[in-house]
Write a protein that holds these residues in place. Structure first.
Motif, PDB file in Angstrom:
ATOM      1  N   GLY A  47       0.802  -1.218   0.000  1.00 34.99           N
ATOM      2  CA  GLY A  47       0.000   0.000   0.000  1.00 34.99           C
ATOM      3  C   GLY A  47       0.836   1.270   0.000  1.00 34.99           C
ATOM      4  O   GLY A  47       2.061   1.252   0.104  1.00 34.99           O
ATOM      5  N   ASP A  48       0.150   2.379  -0.131  1.00 36.54           N
ATOM      6  CA  ASP A  48       0.767   3.700  -0.121  1.00 36.54           C
ATOM      7  C   ASP A  48       0.217   4.514   1.034  1.00 36.54           C
ATOM      8  O   ASP A  48      -0.792   4.165   1.644  1.00 36.54           O
ATOM      9  N   LYS A  49       0.868   5.612   1.326  1.00 39.63           N
ATOM     10  CA  LYS A  49       0.325   6.573   2.284  1.00 39.63           C
ATOM     11  C   LYS A  49      -0.049   7.845   1.536  1.00 39.63           C
ATOM     12  O   LYS A  49       0.575   8.197   0.526  1.00 39.63           O
ATOM     13  N   ILE A  50      -1.073   8.493   2.003  1.00 38.67           N
ATOM     14  CA  ILE A  50      -1.541   9.734   1.375  1.00 38.67           C
ATOM     15  C   ILE A  50      -0.791  10.904   1.980  1.00 38.67           C
ATOM     16  O   ILE A  50      -0.832  11.120   3.201  1.00 38.67           O
ATOM     17  N   ASN A  51      -0.100  11.657   1.149  1.00 38.95           N
ATOM     18  CA  ASN A  51       0.684  12.804   1.612  1.00 38.95           C
ATOM     19  C   ASN A  51      -0.111  14.104   1.606  1.00 38.95           C
ATOM     20  O   ASN A  51       0.024  14.924   2.506  1.00 38.95           O
ATOM     21  N   SER A  52      -0.928  14.289   0.569  1.00 41.80           N
ATOM     22  CA  SER A  52      -1.705  15.525   0.485  1.00 41.80           C
ATOM     23  C   SER A  52      -2.841  15.342  -0.504  1.00 41.80           C
ATOM     24  O   SER A  52      -2.797  14.461  -1.369  1.00 41.80           O
ATOM     25  N   THR A  53      -3.852  16.196  -0.350  1.00 49.77           N
ATOM     26  CA  THR A  53      -4.977  16.208  -1.289  1.00 49.77           C
ATOM     27  C   THR A  53      -5.350  17.652  -1.584  1.00 49.77           C
ATOM     28  O   THR A  53      -5.161  18.540  -0.742  1.00 49.77           O
ATOM     29  N   ARG A  54      -5.857  17.874  -2.763  1.00 47.29           N
ATOM     30  CA  ARG A  54      -6.342  19.203  -3.116  1.00 47.29           C
ATOM     31  C   ARG A  54      -7.289  19.073  -4.297  1.00 47.29           C
ATOM     32  O   ARG A  54      -7.250  18.089  -5.047  1.00 47.29           O
ATOM     33  N   ARG A  55      -8.161  20.063  -4.423  1.00 48.20           N
ATOM     34  CA  ARG A  55      -9.036  20.139  -5.582  1.00 48.20           C
ATOM     35  C   ARG A  55      -8.646  21.347  -6.410  1.00 48.20           C
ATOM     36  O   ARG A  55      -8.443  22.434  -5.867  1.00 48.20           O
ATOM     37  N   GLY A  56      -8.537  21.148  -7.696  1.00 47.95           N
ATOM     38  CA  GLY A  56      -8.109  22.228  -8.570  1.00 47.95           C
ATOM     39  C   GLY A  56      -9.284  22.978  -9.171  1.00 47.95           C
ATOM     40  O   GLY A  56     -10.354  23.093  -8.568  1.00 47.95           O
ATOM     41  N   LYS A  57      -9.098  23.466 -10.360  1.00 49.77           N
ATOM     42  CA  LYS A  57     -10.106  24.291 -11.031  1.00 49.77           C
ATOM     43  C   LYS A  57     -11.276  23.447 -11.512  1.00 49.77           C
ATOM     44  O   LYS A  57     -11.191  22.224 -11.631  1.00 49.77           O
ATOM     45  N   ARG A  58     -12.377  24.130 -11.810  1.00 44.99           N
ATOM     46  CA  ARG A  58     -13.537  23.508 -12.441  1.00 44.99           C
ATOM     47  C   ARG A  58     -13.524  23.838 -13.932  1.00 44.99           C
ATOM     48  O   ARG A  58     -13.304  24.985 -14.310  1.00 44.99           O
ATOM     49  N   ASN A  59     -13.736  22.824 -14.764  1.00 42.80           N
ATOM     50  CA  ASN A  59     -13.886  23.042 -16.200  1.00 42.80           C
ATOM     51  C   ASN A  59     -15.352  22.793 -16.562  1.00 42.80           C
ATOM     52  O   ASN A  59     -15.783  21.655 -16.709  1.00 42.80           O
ATOM     53  N   ALA A  60     -16.105  23.878 -16.651  1.00 41.40           N
ATOM     54  CA  ALA A  60     -17.532  23.781 -16.984  1.00 41.40           C
ATOM     55  C   ALA A  60     -17.697  23.771 -18.494  1.00 41.40           C
ATOM     56  O   ALA A  60     -17.154  24.627 -19.204  1.00 41.40           O
TER      57      ALA A  60
END
Length: 283
Positions: A47-60
């Motif tokens: 398995g892996d470990k999660i270092n970071s998460t983020r949400r970027g821009k929206r493409n509508a």
């Protein structure tokens, strides 16, 4: 059923879904924006470990079928969706009344197809939809027992116990924590004013005197954080350098929030109003 309206920077609007409209609209990219999840291996373990998460821009994406006088209505569509220009989209259905802002990336239209369909790509910097109705709450009169000298340890601190008389209740019905804009008008001189969320232990304030007749404006909105002071004569200046050491940029958590304010001196002279828009992940 839904309503979709485009608004230009000059305030002119075009409702694409209006009954009898020359347009039929479908869309994509209006739901929750995918998260970017950074991971790394766990050495020799599975398995892996999660270092970071983020949400970027929206493409509508808008897919607009043009009807009626096709040439005239196609040109009209160009007026609202010109590449490189800003546009605001208002969306309303049975459960959402929201908007987002972005820049038109592309506007492609095959004039020789039948029917003629315009494909419009809009890049929205924020992954969230904002509530179309700004919520305004006057919290003047909820001075707490918050005391000075003031500092916050890294582990946080308990401001005081909750009572209905000392805190204003603000309810965030959105999906995400939301920033706010606080305006503080000083009827008399106020020394070291501070505003805080008693549930999250987040506080923001300035070090110095807010002079009689002046207004302090603090925005904790992500991407638009600022502190400004407008004096009694109407002159405005940047006051970010006065941000009190140890304070943060409070957010309104989903659900109930208990907000109050205080000052080293002059808290009774503070007239405080909060403005915020709720944030939603999708429609």
């Amino acid at each position: 059923m839904f309503t979709l309206t485009a608004e230009r920077t000059d305030g002119k609007r075009l409702t694409l879904t209006q009954y009898g409209s020359a347009y039929t609209v479908t869309y994509a990219g209006f739901g929750p924006v995918a998260a970017n999840v950074a991971t790394s291996p766990r050495g020799m373990s599975n398995g892996d470990k999660i270092n970071s998460t983020r949400r970027g821009k929206r493409n509508a994406m808008l897919y607009v079928t043009i009807e009626g006088n096709v040439e005239q209505n196609r040109i009209r569509l160009y007026d609202f969706f010109t590449p490189e220009h800003s546009v605001r989209l208002y969306y309303k259905n049975g459960t959402r009344n929201v908007y987002t802002e972005g820049t038109v990336e592309t506007h492609e239209c095959d004039q020789f197809s039948s029917p003629v369909v315009a494909q419009i790509s809009i890049i929205c910097p924020s992954p969230f939809w904002l509530g179309a109705q700004e919520i305004v709450k006057n919290i003047s009169g909820v001075v707490s027992m918050f005391s000075f000298p003031f500092s916050i340890a890294a582990s946080g601190m308990e401001m005081s116990s909750l009572t209905g008389e000392e805190y204003a209740l603000l309810r965030n019905e959105g999906d995400e924590p939301a920033g706010f804009v606080a305006t503080v008008y000083a009827r008399e001189n106020v020394i070291n004013p501070v505003i805080y969320n008693a549930l999250t232990n987040e506080a923001i304030g300035i070090t110095g005197t807010l002079e009689k007749g002046s207004t302090l404006t603090i925005s904790t909105n992500i991407g638009n954080k600022r502190i400004r002071i407008t004096d009694a004569a109407g002159a405005e200046r940047n006051a970010l350098n006065l941000k009190r050491k140890g304070t943060t940029w409070p957010q309104l958590a989903p659900g109930d929030n208990y907000i109050a304010y205080s000052a080293q001196e002059g808290a009774d002279s503070m007239m405080v109003t909060l403005h915020h828009n709720e944030l939603f992940v999708g429609v």
